[in-house]
Design a protein around this motif. Structure first.
Motif, PDB file in Angstrom:
ATOM      1  N   GLY A 358     -24.113 -24.570 -17.412  1.00  0.00           N
ATOM      2  CA  GLY A 358     -23.994 -23.407 -18.274  1.00  0.00           C
ATOM      3  C   GLY A 358     -24.641 -23.580 -19.635  1.00  0.00           C
ATOM      4  O   GLY A 358     -24.585 -22.662 -20.466  1.00  0.00           O
ATOM      5  N   LYS A 359     -25.273 -24.714 -19.882  1.00  0.00           N
ATOM      6  CA  LYS A 359     -25.909 -24.940 -21.179  1.00  0.00           C
ATOM      7  C   LYS A 359     -27.160 -24.076 -21.307  1.00  0.00           C
ATOM      8  O   LYS A 359     -27.982 -24.013 -20.403  1.00  0.00           O
ATOM      9  CB  LYS A 359     -26.276 -26.416 -21.327  1.00  0.00           C
ATOM     10  N   GLY A 360     -27.307 -23.406 -22.440  1.00  0.00           N
ATOM     11  CA  GLY A 360     -28.466 -22.554 -22.691  1.00  0.00           C
ATOM     12  C   GLY A 360     -28.287 -21.116 -22.249  1.00  0.00           C
ATOM     13  O   GLY A 360     -29.183 -20.286 -22.458  1.00  0.00           O
ATOM     14  N   ILE A 361     -27.142 -20.763 -21.645  1.00  0.00           N
ATOM     15  CA  ILE A 361     -26.915 -19.384 -21.185  1.00  0.00           C
ATOM     16  C   ILE A 361     -26.869 -18.418 -22.357  1.00  0.00           C
ATOM     17  O   ILE A 361     -27.360 -17.289 -22.285  1.00  0.00           O
ATOM     18  CB  ILE A 361     -25.608 -19.301 -20.359  1.00  0.00           C
ATOM     19  N   ASP A 362     -26.283 -18.860 -23.495  1.00  0.00           N
ATOM     20  CA  ASP A 362     -26.215 -17.983 -24.662  1.00  0.00           C
ATOM     21  C   ASP A 362     -27.604 -17.718 -25.230  1.00  0.00           C
ATOM     22  O   ASP A 362     -27.909 -16.599 -25.670  1.00  0.00           O
ATOM     23  CB  ASP A 362     -25.307 -18.597 -25.732  1.00  0.00           C
ATOM     24  N   ARG A 363     -28.486 -18.740 -25.212  1.00  0.00           N
ATOM     25  CA  ARG A 363     -29.859 -18.528 -25.680  1.00  0.00           C
ATOM     26  C   ARG A 363     -30.615 -17.583 -24.746  1.00  0.00           C
ATOM     27  O   ARG A 363     -31.435 -16.782 -25.198  1.00  0.00           O
ATOM     28  CB  ARG A 363     -30.599 -19.868 -25.765  1.00  0.00           C
ATOM     29  N   LEU A 364     -30.335 -17.679 -23.458  1.00  0.00           N
ATOM     30  CA  LEU A 364     -30.970 -16.776 -22.497  1.00  0.00           C
ATOM     31  C   LEU A 364     -30.550 -15.330 -22.754  1.00  0.00           C
ATOM     32  O   LEU A 364     -31.382 -14.419 -22.702  1.00  0.00           O
ATOM     33  CB  LEU A 364     -30.601 -17.192 -21.077  1.00  0.00           C
ATOM     34  N   ARG A 365     -29.276 -15.114 -23.051  1.00  0.00           N
ATOM     35  CA  ARG A 365     -28.801 -13.753 -23.342  1.00  0.00           C
ATOM     36  C   ARG A 365     -29.502 -13.185 -24.562  1.00  0.00           C
ATOM     37  O   ARG A 365     -29.943 -12.032 -24.559  1.00  0.00           O
ATOM     38  CB  ARG A 365     -27.294 -13.772 -23.560  1.00  0.00           C
ATOM     39  N   ASP A 366     -29.610 -13.981 -25.634  1.00  0.00           N
ATOM     40  CA  ASP A 366     -30.276 -13.520 -26.851  1.00  0.00           C
ATOM     41  C   ASP A 366     -31.753 -13.218 -26.593  1.00  0.00           C
ATOM     42  O   ASP A 366     -32.301 -12.245 -27.129  1.00  0.00           O
ATOM     43  CB  ASP A 366     -30.143 -14.566 -27.955  1.00  0.00           C
ATOM     44  N   ALA A 367     -32.411 -14.043 -25.765  1.00  0.00           N
ATOM     45  CA  ALA A 367     -33.830 -13.818 -25.453  1.00  0.00           C
ATOM     46  C   ALA A 367     -34.020 -12.536 -24.660  1.00  0.00           C
ATOM     47  O   ALA A 367     -34.975 -11.785 -24.883  1.00  0.00           O
ATOM     48  CB  ALA A 367     -34.392 -15.010 -24.676  1.00  0.00           C
TER      49      ALA A 367
END
Length: 487
Positions: A358-367
């Motif tokens: 689940g690491k990086g999922i928040d950055r994917l949402r913002d992108a």
């Protein structure tokens, strides 16, 4: 939607055909071979004046281990527990099988409302199977033909009283709330509308087989909603799921892995790939998921280029980042390869994620949110024409044949993706290199990185009313008299 109906049964009894009949569209893949459906697919069904959610499930089998069939069975059992009503489908022509009897016992224990239906019941050949269905102990079976739409009236008559009961229960459980209507928005705020529950953002996740698309979506959902495993090519249908992703309403599509066209020989795989391509065409943002171990393969480049040619906002995500030992050198290599191999997507977001942790999922949402906003961006005509004057002064257009192409004015004709129209003289003579110069300038100066930009050149009609008129010839009287015409 007053209630949910799960269609369950053995493989190849016609569940997906009935699902397509109820939703009124060919959403689920249908083929003669058993086991086509693997994931749960939901759809908005309509039967007379009834409106409900219908769930297409994988064929229930006797496997209970961790094999692919066993994992499919666990998903189907979950749908049975989740749905308000279960429609148990058997094949009337094959009759009641031992597997049907086992499944009937499972449904009797796990579902409060079970409706029995004998599909493929058209003709006298199905009479014996319909009579055998009485022995399952689930009441009178409905004679159905999902292929020809027969027996739906009987299904309606059984669902109607259940619908009334569910509707009364929902009204009793609904809390009383005061609703305040928002004030009218200013005109300036209408340039970009954020996704709402009524119109969520459409996001498609695409990539090669075994890149981790279903695992990534399960991690975003926070539950094991899609079938996953080490086997490549598990997903077949393009499954859509509507979620609220940290306050952003999204309808996310899980698609089948896309291999090279020459390797796709099986008919079912062709159907799966075409279903995924259709999801790309209807999406707003396309997430191209790559494997960190083998990124930017030829097929990855084709998939990304397809999304750009379809005019979709593109986000490139590198999965399995948790398994990468030297992350700093690897990300530098990836960015360099991205700029070199996909120049048409220069500036598009490149995000590293791990679907497993689940690491990086928040950055994917913002992108994704950023790419969607840029994809909807609108620039005023005054800004564009001031910008065009500066671009012409910095680099004037060429003069093919000694006659310079004049760019008169510019305006934005559309968004999603941004499309611009330039009125000019001799648009056919403007070289492609100059069009790229303008597109790259738009991308840099108006902060539109990565999004596809369409530039249309139009010829401006000349306003001289006499230019198109031909010179008048000699009058008929002069011809008759034989006098020479005045020059």
């Amino acid at each position: 939607m007053t209630f949910s109906l799960a269609i369950v049964g053995r493989p190849n009894v016609g569940k997906s055909t009935l699902f397509n009949r109820l939703v009124g569209k060919r959403l689920a893949l249908v083929d003669n071979q058993p086991g086509v459906t693997r994931d749960l697919r939901e759809g908005a069904a309509r039967l007379g004046d009834l409106r409900f959610t219908v769930i297409d499930t994988a064929g229930l089998e006797e496997a209970t281990d961790e094999s692919l069939q066993g994992r499919m069975r666990k998903l189907t059992e979950r749908a049975v527990e989740m749905a308000d009503v279960c429609l148990f489908l058997i094949d009337a022509r094959a009759g009641v099988t031992p597997t049907d009897e086992i499944l009937a016992e499972i449904l009797r224990k796990r579902s409060a409302h079970v409706i029995l239906a004998a599909n493929k019941a058209e003709g006298a050949a199905a009479d014996a199977g319909v009579i055998e269905a009485w022995g399952l102990g689930l009441g009178e079976p409905i004679r159905l033909s999902a292929e020809h739409g027969e027996g739906l009236n009987d299904l309606y008559s059984q669902l109607m009283p259940l619908s009334d009961a569910f509707e009364k229960r929902a009204e009793a459980e609904a809390p009383e709330v005061d609703v305040e209507l928002p004030e009218d928005e200013d005109e300036e705020d209408l340039t970009y509308r954020k996704p709402t529950k009524a119109r969520p953002m459409q996001v498609a996740v695409v990539g090669r087989p075994n890149a981790g698309k279903s695992t990534l979506i399960n991690k975003i959902l926070g539950e094991e909603r899609l079938l996953t495993g080490p086997e490549a090519g598990i997903t077949r249908d393009a499954i859509s799921l509507q979620i609220d992703w940290d306050g952003m309403p999204v309808r996310i599509f899980d698609t089948a892995g896309m291999r090279k066209k020459a390797k796709v020989q099986d008919k079912l795989e062709k159907l799966s790939v075409s279903d995924g391509l259709r999801a790309v065409k209807f999406a707003e943002v396309v997430v191209v998921l790559l494997d960190a171990a083998i990124p930017f393969e030829q097929q990855d480049l084709r998939i990304a280029d397809l999304a750009e040619r379809e005019g979709r906002a593109v986000v490139v995500a590198i999965n399995k980042w948790d398994m990468e030992p030297d992350k700093s050198d690897k990300i530098r290599e990836l960015r360099e390869a991205f700029e070199r191999l996909l120049p048409q997507l220069r500036g598009a977001p490149l995000v590293t994620v791990s679907a497993k942790t689940g690491k990086g999922i928040d950055r994917l949402r913002d992108a994704i949110a950023r790419a969607h906003e840029v994809w909807n961006r609108r620039v005023s005509t005054a800004q564009l024409n001031r910008w065009l004057v500066g671009m012409l002064e910095q680099h004037p257009p060429p003069a093919p044949g000694g006659k310079r192409v004049k760019l008169r004015y510019m305006t934005q004709a559309k968004t999603r993706p941004p499309g611009f129209v330039v009125m000019c003289s001799h648009p056919e003579k403007l070289p492609e290199s100059y069009s790229r110069y303008l597109v790259n300038g738009l991308r840099a100066d108006f902060d539109m990185p990565g999004t596809p930009i369409r530039l249309y050149l139009r010829s401006q009609a000349d306003k001289n009313p006499y230019k198109a008129k031909k010179k008048a010839g000699p009058s008929s009287l002069r011809k008759h008299l034989g006098k020479p015409a005045k020059p």
